[in-house]
Design an enzyme around this catalytic site. Structure first.
Site, PDB file in Angstrom:
ATOM      1  N   GLU B  53     -32.066 -69.963 102.125  1.00 54.96           N
ATOM      2  CA  GLU B  53     -30.775 -70.638 101.984  1.00 54.96           C
ATOM      3  C   GLU B  53     -30.593 -71.239 100.596  1.00 54.96           C
ATOM      4  O   GLU B  53     -29.473 -71.313 100.082  1.00 54.96           O
ATOM      5  CB  GLU B  53     -30.613 -71.713 103.053  1.00 54.96           C
ATOM      6  CG  GLU B  53     -30.376 -71.164 104.453  1.00 54.96           C
ATOM      7  CD  GLU B  53     -31.664 -70.849 105.194  1.00 54.96           C
ATOM      8  OE1 GLU B  53     -32.759 -70.910 104.582  1.00 54.96           O
ATOM      9  OE2 GLU B  53     -31.579 -70.535 106.399  1.00 54.96           O
ATOM     10  N   PHE B 115     -32.762 -78.699 119.387  1.00 55.63           N
ATOM     11  CA  PHE B 115     -33.438 -77.682 118.589  1.00 55.63           C
ATOM     12  C   PHE B 115     -32.594 -77.355 117.352  1.00 55.63           C
ATOM     13  O   PHE B 115     -31.398 -77.123 117.454  1.00 55.63           O
ATOM     14  CB  PHE B 115     -33.646 -76.423 119.433  1.00 55.63           C
ATOM     15  CG  PHE B 115     -34.244 -75.290 118.651  1.00 55.63           C
ATOM     16  CD1 PHE B 115     -35.529 -75.384 118.131  1.00 55.63           C
ATOM     17  CD2 PHE B 115     -33.523 -74.129 118.417  1.00 55.63           C
ATOM     18  CE1 PHE B 115     -36.078 -74.347 117.392  1.00 55.63           C
ATOM     19  CE2 PHE B 115     -34.069 -73.091 117.678  1.00 55.63           C
ATOM     20  CZ  PHE B 115     -35.353 -73.197 117.166  1.00 55.63           C
ATOM     21  N   GLN B 116     -33.240 -77.358 116.213  1.00 54.99           N
ATOM     22  CA  GLN B 116     -32.592 -77.106 114.919  1.00 54.99           C
ATOM     23  C   GLN B 116     -31.412 -78.040 114.663  1.00 54.99           C
ATOM     24  O   GLN B 116     -30.392 -77.632 114.114  1.00 54.99           O
ATOM     25  CB  GLN B 116     -32.175 -75.631 114.797  1.00 54.99           C
ATOM     26  CG  GLN B 116     -33.380 -74.711 114.680  1.00 54.99           C
ATOM     27  CD  GLN B 116     -33.042 -73.295 114.241  1.00 54.99           C
ATOM     28  OE1 GLN B 116     -31.957 -72.798 114.490  1.00 54.99           O
ATOM     29  NE2 GLN B 116     -33.992 -72.644 113.584  1.00 54.99           N
ATOM     30  N   LYS B 165     -21.494 -75.499 117.049  1.00 59.18           N
ATOM     31  CA  LYS B 165     -21.409 -74.134 117.584  1.00 59.18           C
ATOM     32  C   LYS B 165     -20.315 -73.996 118.646  1.00 59.18           C
ATOM     33  O   LYS B 165     -19.620 -72.981 118.694  1.00 59.18           O
ATOM     34  CB  LYS B 165     -22.768 -73.753 118.173  1.00 59.18           C
ATOM     35  CG  LYS B 165     -22.839 -72.312 118.616  1.00 59.18           C
ATOM     36  CD  LYS B 165     -24.241 -71.915 119.028  1.00 59.18           C
ATOM     37  CE  LYS B 165     -24.286 -70.420 119.358  1.00 59.18           C
ATOM     38  NZ  LYS B 165     -25.639 -69.987 119.720  1.00 59.18           N
ATOM     39  N   MET B 482     -43.447 -76.885  80.197  1.00 59.52           N
ATOM     40  CA  MET B 482     -42.885 -78.165  79.788  1.00 59.52           C
ATOM     41  C   MET B 482     -43.769 -79.324  80.278  1.00 59.52           C
ATOM     42  O   MET B 482     -43.953 -80.317  79.578  1.00 59.52           O
ATOM     43  CB  MET B 482     -41.453 -78.316  80.317  1.00 59.52           C
ATOM     44  CG  MET B 482     -40.685 -79.477  79.726  1.00 59.52           C
ATOM     45  SD  MET B 482     -40.583 -79.384  77.918  1.00 59.52           S
ATOM     46  CE  MET B 482     -39.014 -78.535  77.708  1.00 59.52           C
TER      47      MET B 482
END
Lengths: 171, 569
Positions: B53, B115-116, B165, B482
């Site tokens: 993502e 969940f999630q 959803k 760096m």
């Protein structure tokens, strides 16, 4: 930063009455390291708007930045530093004190009268007092009855309004 | 006709003219994906499947930064949303217009540790321009309209829309109507400057003896490069660009004194420090630009043009502020100058140029070529020459980014795409994908390092799927360069964890993804490899340049120092 530059400011915020609006303001202050002395929020005559009074301290540059950052929040409709001009501030306090004997009761009652406070609950050995006024008055009241046992203090935080016809409105 | 939430979502994207959306599917967005796939079959919207993502959001950023369109991304709830956060924060820091859709668990499960489930609206609140949780199918269309409006107007930025959803399923339907216009009482960006500010600025310009124009990403976002060139050339003032602003003014022009700031040129920083007037345009006095604020440009009066009032006098107190969109402001300034018919003191200006020319003679970007190991600077320089300065260049974050900024001379805006504010390693490759998708026929390069490239290396898979013929120029010095440089300068060469001990064989890795991999170890082979990569318009080239390991980026302003205290080689 020098202490004397840290002036107290009372900022009025008119914002959309949306879920999460309060956390946007609170989050802004914590993320940018501004302090919040007190913060109150409630709906207004227009149910779609909330009015917030926020007391903060900072030098001129910080306050300017706070106002700009608040204005930048999408949910904020209007912002004003009402302490910049003539205004009224009030705060409410509940204070629960022990009232063990008659002498004590009388002394508390006397202070309540002097400060134009009110006793709103009397129970066996406790008084609950309501006081409204500006911050200094509430502080003075607390020190005036410090000799008695203070059980609990609840303060509402300051609310403020400009004097005269000026009003904070949706632009 | 009544539509489902998912159908409304697609219709809104079409109404906004979205052609490309970057994303990654998951449970909470399955209804949306169902409709997206149908739209793709109908040839309406193209979905680009990233491999992570973060990659999807960076790709959307690259797409947005190289065009004048917002980037659009869609991810699922929970980990999909948290993975997107780095990209969103990156877009926030660099003011990239993005609309990011996140799936959310069904409304009845919100707050249930489902969940999630994460509170992505809460998580992203400090790093978005605005965000929304949509709680009713009837609100989807208006929310999307608002999101695009907020993301693309005023100071642009990312807007997130969290969609549960159950308002996208086939049960919840409502009449679809996409609002044509929008009234938001709480959001009215200021675009038009005040006349009195323009007057004051012109007074200051006409009185300047040692002026400098300092411009940033705002000029590019405003599409004001032509206006800036006209304004600058008319006045014959020196001009410097920030890291984000490179390309806004042609780097090969004689009035350009290079980038300013920590790794800017000596002449740019000295000109800033000794100036008596700074005209800051679409730049925000970032700490990498100002150095120590206490020592910042002691003699300079400052005019600051910015669309965001909160950027003005935030770090540096300015004398004249002009709030407005850069393009119309520049037009106003040029118009007013023309009307006055006056010019600043030309003798003073000539003397000022003489001093600047003397600073330029230090040749602060010089490096000692080496026959043995390849110098990273040399690679970028050659790439600039061979690509005729016309490639899009995306970069990651670190030494390679600074060398790219110093040695690739950008003459056009929107060509230099990097992560400036957040400094996100892993930005370069996915951003380059977004650029290539927006400009299929252009040369698109990703200048990266052996550390950064591994942070989003999985996107090589996306490049394979969509045949993106990027030129990946990896300046491989085996170090987090760096970090190593700072450890050399400030931590007594204690190279704590900055050596990349177990690097993969990048050639084989590129080949595993179906691309061309080349390992270049000799300076003599640099040109050939770059030419081969640029000539092949069909395939992605992963050029693994083995470079001088302990090369440093010069010049440099050490932390706490002023702009006049640069460390030269």
């Amino acid at each position: 930063m020098k202490k004397e530059e840290q002036m107290r400011h009372v900022i009025s915020i008119l914002m959309e009455n949306e879920a999460g609006a309060l956390s946007r303001v609170a989050g802004l202050f914590s993320a940018r390291g501004y302090n919040i002395e007190s913060l109150t929020v409630a709906p207004t005559e227009d149910a779609s708007l909330s009015r917030m009074t926020l007391v903060t301290r900072g030098c001129e540059e910080i306050i300017e930045q706070i106002l700009k950052q608040l204005n930048k929040l999408i949910d904020v409709v209007n912002v004003c530093d009402i302490s910049e001009s003539d205004h009224i501030e009030r705060e409410m306090m509940f204070i629960k004190v022990a009232a063990n004997d008659m002498d004590c009761c009388a002394a508390i009652k006397r202070m309540v009268d002097i400060f134009r406070a009110r006793i709103i609950d009397v129970r066996n050995k406790t008084f609950t007092i309501e006081v409204a006024g500006n911050r200094r008055k509430l502080d003075a009241f607390v020190s005036a009855i410090e000799d008695h046992k203070i059980i609990e203090i609840v303060r509402s935080g300051c609310i403020g309004i400009a004097r005269g016809s000026n009003a904070l409105k949706a632009q | 006709m009544e539509l489902t939430g998912a159908e409304i979502f697609v219709e809104c994207l079409k109404a906004e003219g979205v052609e490309t959306i970057f994303g990654y599917p998951g449970g909470a967005v399955l209804f949306l994906y169902d409709e997206l796939a149908k739209a793709e079959k109908r040839g309406e919207i193209r979905h680009i499947l990233a491999r992570h993502e973060q990659g999807a959001v960076h790709a959307a950023e690259g797409y947005a930064k190289s065009t004048d369109k917002p980037g659009v991304a869609i991810v699922t709830s929970g980990p999909g949303a948290t993975n997107a956060v780095t990209g969103i924060a990156d877009a926030y820091m660099d003011s990239v217009p993005l609309v990011v859709f996140t799936g959310q668990v069904p409304r009845y499960l919100i707050g249930n540790d489902a969940f999630q489930e994460v509170d992505i609206v809460g998580i992203t609140r400090p790093c978005v321009k605005h965000n929304f949780l949509v709680t009713d199918v009837k609100d989807i269309a208006e929310t999307i309209k608002k999101a695009f409006y907020i993301a693309t107007t005023g100071r642009p930025g990312p807007v997130l829309i969290d969609i549960p959803k159950d308002i996208t399923d086939t049960d919840a339907k409502c009449e679809f109507h996409y609002p044509e216009s929008l009234e938001m009482r709480s959001y009215n960006p200021i675009l038009k400057s005040r006349d009195s500010d323009i007057q004051k600025a012109v007074d200051m310009i006409l009185n300047a003896e040692r002026p400098i124009i300092y411009t940033g990403g705002g000029v590019i976002m405003s599409g004001a490069s032509d206006e800036l060139r006209h304004f600058t050339q008319n006045l014959n003032f020196p001009i410097t660009n920030t890291l984000m602003g490179l390309g806004a003014y042609p780097a090969t022009d004689k009035q350009f004194v290079g980038m300013l700031g920590m790794h800017g040129t000596y002449e740019a920083n000295m000109s800033m420090h000794h100036s008596d007037l700074i005209i800051a345009i679409g730049a925000r006095f970032d700490d990498r630009v100002t150095g120590n604020i206490e020592k910042f440009c002691p003699d300079a009066k400052i005019i600051h043009v910015d669309i965001d009032p909160a950027s003005i006098s935030k770090n540096i107190k300015v004398d004249c502020s002009i709030v407005g969109d850069v393009k119309p402001v520049l037009l106003e300034l040029s118009k007013e100058l023309k009307q006055r018919g006056a010019m600043p003191d030309q003798t003073a200006l000539a003397a000022w140029w003489k001093r600047i020319t003397a600073w330029q003679k230090y040749d602060c970007l010089k490096y000692s070529p080496s026959k043995d190991k390849i110098k990273a600077q040399y690679i970028v320089q050659k790439f600039w020459e061979i690509s005729a300065g016309d490639s899009y260049v995306c970069s990651d974050v670190g030494q390679h980014q600074m060398w790219a900024a110093q040695f690739y001379k950008f003459d056009k805006p929107n060509r230099w795409i990097n992560s400036g504010g957040l400094g996100t390693m892993g930005f370069g490759l996915p951003a380059a994908m977004g650029v290539q998708l927006a400009h299929p026929d252009a040369d698109v390069a990703c200048i990266t390092g052996d550390g950064s490239i591994q942070m989003c290396i999985q996107e090589l898979g996306t490049c394979q799927q969509y045949n993106l013929p990027l030129n990946i120029i990896s300046l491989n010095n085996g170090y987090l360069g760096m970090v190593r440089q700072w450890q050399e300068f400030f931590y007594q060469k204690n190279y704590a964890m900055s050596y990349n001990e177990a690097l993969p064989d990048f050639v084989k890795l590129a080949e595993a993804y179906g691309h061309v991999g080349l390992r270049i170890e000799k300076a003599a082979d640099v040109e050939g490899a770059l030419k081969e990569a640029l000539d092949d318009k069909k395939r992605l080239y992963f050029l693994d340049f083995i470079t001088e390991a302990e090369e440093n980026v010069y010049p440099m302003i050490p932390a706490g120092a002023g702009l006049n205290e640069m460390k030269l080689l």
